[in-house]
Each structure stands twice: as C-alpha cells, then as structure tokens.
Scaffold this active site. Structure first.
Site, PDB file in Angstrom:
ATOM      1  CG  HIS A  19      -1.919  -1.029   1.345  1.00 53.88           C
ATOM      2  ND1 HIS A  19      -1.986  -1.882   2.429  1.00 53.88           N
ATOM      3  CD2 HIS A  19      -2.927  -1.415   0.515  1.00 53.88           C
ATOM      4  CE1 HIS A  19      -3.007  -2.715   2.277  1.00 53.88           C
ATOM      5  NE2 HIS A  19      -3.590  -2.469   1.119  1.00 53.88           N
ATOM      6  CE  LYS A  43     -14.040  -6.217   1.868  1.00 52.86           C
ATOM      7  NZ  LYS A  43     -12.830  -5.866   1.120  1.00 52.86           N
ATOM      8  NE  ARG A  91      -2.788  -7.486  -4.200  1.00 50.99           N
ATOM      9  CZ  ARG A  91      -3.555  -7.478  -3.125  1.00 50.99           C
ATOM     10  NH1 ARG A  91      -3.038  -7.719  -1.947  1.00 50.99           N
ATOM     11  NH2 ARG A  91      -4.841  -7.236  -3.227  1.00 50.99           N
ATOM     12  CB  SER A 129      -4.018  -6.739   4.653  1.00 52.14           C
ATOM     13  OG  SER A 129      -3.809  -5.466   4.099  1.00 52.14           O
TER      14      SER A 129
HETATM   15  P1  ADP Z   1      -9.773  -4.025  -0.516  1.00 54.20           P
HETATM   16  O1  ADP Z   1     -10.482  -4.783   0.547  1.00 54.20           O
HETATM   17  O2  ADP Z   1     -10.532  -2.855  -1.041  1.00 54.20           O
HETATM   18  O3  ADP Z   1      -9.174  -4.868  -1.624  1.00 54.20           O
HETATM   19  P2  ADP Z   1      -7.070  -3.663   0.443  1.00 54.20           P
HETATM   20  O4  ADP Z   1      -6.617  -2.875   1.618  1.00 54.20           O
HETATM   21  O5  ADP Z   1      -6.809  -5.137   0.486  1.00 54.20           O
HETATM   22  O6  ADP Z   1      -8.576  -3.325   0.279  1.00 54.20           O
HETATM   23  O7  ADP Z   1      -6.417  -3.103  -0.870  1.00 54.20           O
HETATM   24  C1  ADP Z   1      -6.597  -1.785  -1.303  1.00 54.20           C
HETATM   25  C2  ADP Z   1      -5.992  -1.638  -2.692  1.00 54.20           C
HETATM   26  O8  ADP Z   1      -4.572  -1.810  -2.611  1.00 54.20           O
HETATM   27  C3  ADP Z   1      -6.477  -2.678  -3.701  1.00 54.20           C
HETATM   28  O9  ADP Z   1      -6.561  -2.049  -4.966  1.00 54.20           O
HETATM   29  C4  ADP Z   1      -5.375  -3.705  -3.697  1.00 54.20           C
HETATM   30  O10 ADP Z   1      -5.310  -4.379  -4.940  1.00 54.20           O
HETATM   31  C5  ADP Z   1      -4.164  -2.824  -3.492  1.00 54.20           C
HETATM   32  N1  ADP Z   1      -3.033  -3.545  -2.914  1.00 54.20           N
HETATM   33  C6  ADP Z   1      -2.952  -4.166  -1.725  1.00 54.20           C
HETATM   34  N2  ADP Z   1      -1.737  -4.743  -1.539  1.00 54.20           N
HETATM   35  C7  ADP Z   1      -1.026  -4.469  -2.672  1.00 54.20           C
HETATM   36  C8  ADP Z   1       0.289  -4.806  -3.143  1.00 54.20           C
HETATM   37  N3  ADP Z   1       1.100  -5.561  -2.415  1.00 54.20           N
HETATM   38  N4  ADP Z   1       0.641  -4.358  -4.363  1.00 54.20           N
HETATM   39  C9  ADP Z   1      -0.212  -3.641  -5.116  1.00 54.20           C
HETATM   40  N5  ADP Z   1      -1.441  -3.289  -4.740  1.00 54.20           N
HETATM   41  C10 ADP Z   1      -1.868  -3.701  -3.553  1.00 54.20           C
END
Ligand code: ADP
Length: 161
Positions: A19, A43, A91, A129
């Site tokens: 992030h 969630k 990703r 996460s």
């Molecule tokens: P959500 O529940 O909305 O997917 P996240 O916190 O998991 O929330 O992710 C928020 C955004 O950040 C999403 O677009 C996710 O694809 C992106 N993201 C999370 N981890 C990574 C990473 N390691 N590399 C690239 N993008 C990421």
C-alpha cells in the site's frame, strides 16, 4: 492551478509496504492522496477503523496524504470530496478481475469517475494484508512486509509481545 487529488480506497487491515508503495507512486502524479479506509464490519476486520487510520497516519507522516473513513458507495464519497480519480493497486494476476469489475461498475454509476491502476515494486507483488496477518499470527517474520508501527500492533493483537 487546481490541485490534483486522488482517492485511494481500501480496507487497509492493516496497511502494508505494498500500500505504501502505491501511495508513494501516486504522489508522483497527484498533489494529494486521500486514503479512504472502508469502515465495513461485514468484512470482520482484525483492526477497527480507528486503529487502521492511526497506523496509516503514522506511516504517511510528512507526506501530502489525508486519511479518513468512508462507508457506503465510493461514488457518493467521491462526490462529497469533489474528486474524480480513484487509485487502486494491481498485484500479480489475482487482482485483475475483481478490480476490472469494480472500476466498470463505478464508471456505470458515475461517468466522471476514472480509476487509475498503480503497480508496486516486484517485492510486493504477492503481498496482501491477509498474508501479513497470517504470518504474524504464527509468529513469523513480518518486518519485510509491514512498517514497524504495524508490526508492533500485529504482535500485540496476536499476543506475541
Ligand atoms: P480491498 O479490501 O478494497 O481490496 P485492500 O486494503 O486489500 O482493500 O487493498 C486496497 C488496494 O490496494 C487494492 O486495490 C489492492 O489491490 C491494493 N493492494 C494491496 N496490496 C497491494 C500490493 N502488495 N501491491 C499492489 N497493490 C496492492
């Protein structure tokens, strides 16, 4: 000149280096990024919205980043903030279909919205996460994946400290 502002929405449960990399890269294109933390109990997040916000604020200190919660439809939140650009991270493989759906439905609800996808460093291609939480729960090493304040919070949550 008007400031270029983008909204980066997500669960951030908790924020990882993936992030942080997305935020850093976005700040090369935008003057300010608003990290919008989804407050959605469905969630079953590990951290409360307040805890997640606290960790993000700690990590983005000194950057032109605003952090706040949102609930409900992202398009409504965007209208309220008077911004049109959504940032999402991509990703390796796994994100594409879901992200494509979300971007398409948001565009359907509000044609002014544009979603921009940002990649991370290849070190974080497989980082989520969820992975950080699973590792932390088992007492594994997470310092490569999450910033120190987050590592500390994870350890406390899982009684490893
Ligand atoms: P959500 O529940 O909305 O997917 P996240 O916190 O998991 O929330 O992710 C928020 C955004 O950040 C999403 O677009 C996710 O694809 C992106 N993201 C999370 N981890 C990574 C990473 N390691 N590399 C690239 N993008 C990421």
């Amino acid at each position: 000149m008007e400031k270029r502002i983008a909204v980066y929405p997500g669960s951030f449960d908790p924020i990882t280096y993936g992030h942080v990399d997305v935020i850093r890269r976005s700040l090369k294109i935008f003057d300010k990024v608003i990290v919008a933390v989804l407050d959605n109990e469905n969630k079953s997040p590990l951290f409360t919205a307040e805890e997640r916000i606290g960790m993000i604020k700690n990590v983005v200190k000194g950057m032109p980043v605003e952090v706040e919660t949102f609930s409900g439809l992202l398009v409504d939140y965007m209208k309220k903030k008077k911004t049109h650009t959504v940032i999402r991270g991509l990703r390796a493989m796994s994100d594409f279909e879901h992200e494509f759906q979300m971007a398409t439905v948001n565009k359907f609800m509000d044609d002014d919205i544009e979603t921009i996808f940002v990649m991370t460093d290849k070190k974080y291609f497989y980082l989520s996460s969820r992975l950080a939480k699973e590792l932390a729960k088992l007492g594994g090493p997470v310092s490569e994946f999450v910033p120190k304040p987050v590592e500390d919070k994870l350890k406390v949550k899982f009684g490893k400290k």
